[in-house]
Design a protein around this motif. Structure first.
Motif, mmCIF file in Angstrom:
data_model
loop_
_atom_site.group_PDB
_atom_site.id
_atom_site.type_symbol
_atom_site.label_atom_id
_atom_site.label_comp_id
_atom_site.label_asym_id
_atom_site.label_seq_id
_atom_site.Cartn_x
_atom_site.Cartn_y
_atom_site.Cartn_z
ATOM 1 N N GLU A 12 10.649 -24.799 62.747
ATOM 2 C CA GLU A 12 11.565 -25.023 62.047
ATOM 3 C C GLU A 12 12.392 -26.668 61.874
ATOM 4 O OE1 GLU A 12 13.899 -22.948 60.074
ATOM 5 O OE2 GLU A 12 12.479 -21.288 61.242
ATOM 6 N N PRO A 13 13.335 -27.145 61.253
ATOM 7 C CA PRO A 13 13.474 -28.549 61.356
ATOM 8 C C PRO A 13 13.586 -29.127 62.690
ATOM 9 C CG PRO A 13 14.481 -27.500 59.241
ATOM 10 C CD PRO A 13 14.032 -27.440 60.015
ATOM 11 N N ALA A 14 13.140 -30.152 63.472
ATOM 12 C CA ALA A 14 13.272 -30.463 65.020
ATOM 13 C C ALA A 14 14.878 -30.913 64.766
ATOM 14 C CB ALA A 14 13.032 -31.891 64.908
ATOM 15 N N ILE A 15 15.820 -31.496 63.553
ATOM 16 C CA ILE A 15 17.108 -32.135 63.862
ATOM 17 C C ILE A 15 17.397 -31.409 62.112
ATOM 18 C CG2 ILE A 15 18.833 -33.687 63.675
ATOM 19 C CD1 ILE A 15 17.370 -34.911 65.104
ATOM 20 N N GLU A 43 15.594 -32.916 58.268
ATOM 21 C CA GLU A 43 16.568 -31.909 57.008
ATOM 22 C C GLU A 43 18.154 -31.925 57.012
ATOM 23 O OE1 GLU A 43 13.939 -28.692 56.547
ATOM 24 O OE2 GLU A 43 12.697 -29.740 56.585
ATOM 25 N N PHE A 44 17.943 -31.895 56.226
ATOM 26 C CA PHE A 44 19.523 -31.162 55.683
ATOM 27 C C PHE A 44 19.877 -30.400 54.838
ATOM 28 C CE2 PHE A 44 21.886 -30.233 51.332
ATOM 29 C CZ PHE A 44 23.133 -30.249 51.903
ATOM 30 N N GLU A 219 19.694 -19.548 64.517
ATOM 31 C CA GLU A 219 19.440 -19.427 62.825
ATOM 32 C C GLU A 219 17.618 -19.097 63.304
ATOM 33 O OE1 GLU A 219 20.239 -20.088 60.408
ATOM 34 O OE2 GLU A 219 22.509 -20.077 60.852
ATOM 35 N N CYS A 220 17.125 -18.001 62.926
ATOM 36 C CA CYS A 220 15.756 -17.436 63.167
ATOM 37 C C CYS A 220 15.790 -15.704 62.652
ATOM 38 C CB CYS A 220 14.811 -17.679 64.478
ATOM 39 S SG CYS A 220 15.696 -16.926 66.026
ATOM 40 N N PRO A 232 2.922 -23.635 62.087
ATOM 41 C CA PRO A 232 2.632 -25.085 62.980
ATOM 42 C C PRO A 232 3.716 -25.745 62.253
ATOM 43 C CG PRO A 232 1.630 -24.184 60.848
ATOM 44 C CD PRO A 232 2.309 -22.869 61.210
ATOM 45 N N PRO A 233 3.882 -27.757 63.597
ATOM 46 C CA PRO A 233 5.563 -28.248 62.820
ATOM 47 C C PRO A 233 5.160 -29.090 62.118
ATOM 48 C CG PRO A 233 3.767 -28.928 64.795
ATOM 49 C CD PRO A 233 3.113 -27.285 64.574
ATOM 50 N N GLU A 234 5.976 -29.270 61.265
ATOM 51 C CA GLU A 234 4.762 -30.096 59.573
ATOM 52 C C GLU A 234 4.580 -31.529 60.004
ATOM 53 O OE1 GLU A 234 7.982 -32.068 56.636
ATOM 54 O OE2 GLU A 234 9.169 -30.265 58.000
ATOM 55 N N MET A 235 3.613 -31.624 59.407
ATOM 56 C CA MET A 235 3.025 -32.353 59.257
ATOM 57 C C MET A 235 3.579 -33.917 58.573
ATOM 58 S SD MET A 235 0.296 -31.017 60.929
ATOM 59 C CE MET A 235 -1.129 -33.062 60.891
ATOM 60 N N VAL A 236 3.629 -34.614 59.617
ATOM 61 C CA VAL A 236 4.321 -36.232 59.139
ATOM 62 C C VAL A 236 3.669 -37.407 59.979
ATOM 63 C CG1 VAL A 236 6.008 -35.630 59.402
ATOM 64 C CG2 VAL A 236 5.353 -36.854 60.928
ATOM 65 N N ILE A 237 3.846 -38.181 59.200
ATOM 66 C CA ILE A 237 2.976 -39.737 59.735
ATOM 67 C C ILE A 237 3.372 -40.433 59.794
ATOM 68 C CG2 ILE A 237 1.613 -41.770 58.722
ATOM 69 C CD1 ILE A 237 1.907 -40.284 55.591
ATOM 70 N N ALA A 238 3.325 -40.776 61.373
ATOM 71 C CA ALA A 238 3.862 -41.304 62.320
ATOM 72 C C ALA A 238 3.400 -42.964 62.207
ATOM 73 C CB ALA A 238 3.488 -40.745 64.191
#
Length: 251
Positions: A12-15, A43-44, A219-220, A232-238
């Motif tokens: 899920e979203p981290a925040i 995310e909102f 919320e699950c 899997p967690p969302e992939m992001v460019i760090a």
């Protein structure tokens, strides 16, 4: 500011922020070389009940306080379930206290501001009707609800971790019918980990009476008898590095 600090949405979203403007502010406040530590991103989303209104939050707070008072009266609290600082001062606990355990979770309700330090642990639901200052990382499994608008985790902690969810609202400084501004601050090094845990959330939900369960559900998408299988967690460019040219090597 620690590379070891992580917030893991566990699929899920981290925040999750209650409006897009808040999500943008949170994202902008995180260093670009640390955004990869927030697995699931920021995310909102529609917060849903009871977090969708001042009145519903107040009704849930009252329900939680009543449940904590009933447990304390029955003598079933591992540590006192209803607490407050003396003479309007913050409630202070400098360590080695357990506010419930995974095998015996409880609802803990604290009136006013709270200052925690040292080896504090717990499980179930922790309600702070004020601001929460935690020196170290919460070793807590379940729902932490902070209603004063400020949550500070100082020092980062080593070995402590939070599994569940943290809900931060400002139900004290209201702007008409809306919540006030909130502030979350995490400082110091260490290996702090905040990870969404669906099982811990359903265990917290089981502590509520019928009215409380009707007000809030985790919320699950699994129930308390189901093993939570997160995606899997969302992939992001760090971060990235660009090579704009190569050195010429003489033959």
């Amino acid at each position: 500011n620690s590379n070891a600090f992580q917030v893991d949405g566990n699929g899920e979203p981290a925040i999750t922020a209650g409006c897009q403007a808040a999500a943008n502010q949170i994202t902008a406040a995180i260093r670009r070389n640390r955004i990869g530590n927030y697995f699931g991103g920021i995310e909102f989303a529609d917060p849903g009940a009871p977090w969708d209104g001042v009145d519903t939050v107040e009704a849930f707070r009252v329900n939680l306080k009543q449940a904590a008072s009933a447990a304390q009266g029955a003598g079933t609290c591992q540590t006192a379930c209803v607490l407050a600082g003396a003479n309007g001062n913050p409630y202070v606990d400098n360590g080695n206290s357990d506010y419930g355990s995974v095998g015996d979770p409880q609802i803990t309700y604290i009136e006013g501001d709270v200052e925690f330090g040292g080896n504090i642990s717990g499980a179930g639901i922790l309600v702070v009707n004020g601001n929460l200052n935690w020196n170290g990382t919460p070793a807590f499994k379940g729902l932490i609800l902070v209603l004063g608008g400020t949550f500070e985790s100082i020092g980062g902690g080593t070995g402590g971790d939070h599994g569940g969810s943290v809900v931060l609202l400002n139900a004290h400084d209201l702007d008409g019918e809306d919540f006030g501004e909130v502030n979350a601050e995490f400082t110091g090094g260490g290996t702090a980990l905040y990870k969404f845990d669906c099982d811990a959330m359903w265990a917290a939900h089981a502590l509520l009476d019928d009215a409380g369960q009707a007000m809030w559900s985790p919320e699950c998408d699994v129930g308390p008898e189901t093993v939570y299988q997160a995606g899997p967690p969302e992939m992001v460019i760090a971060s990235w590095r660009e090579n704009l040219g190569w050195r010429q090597v003489a033959e």
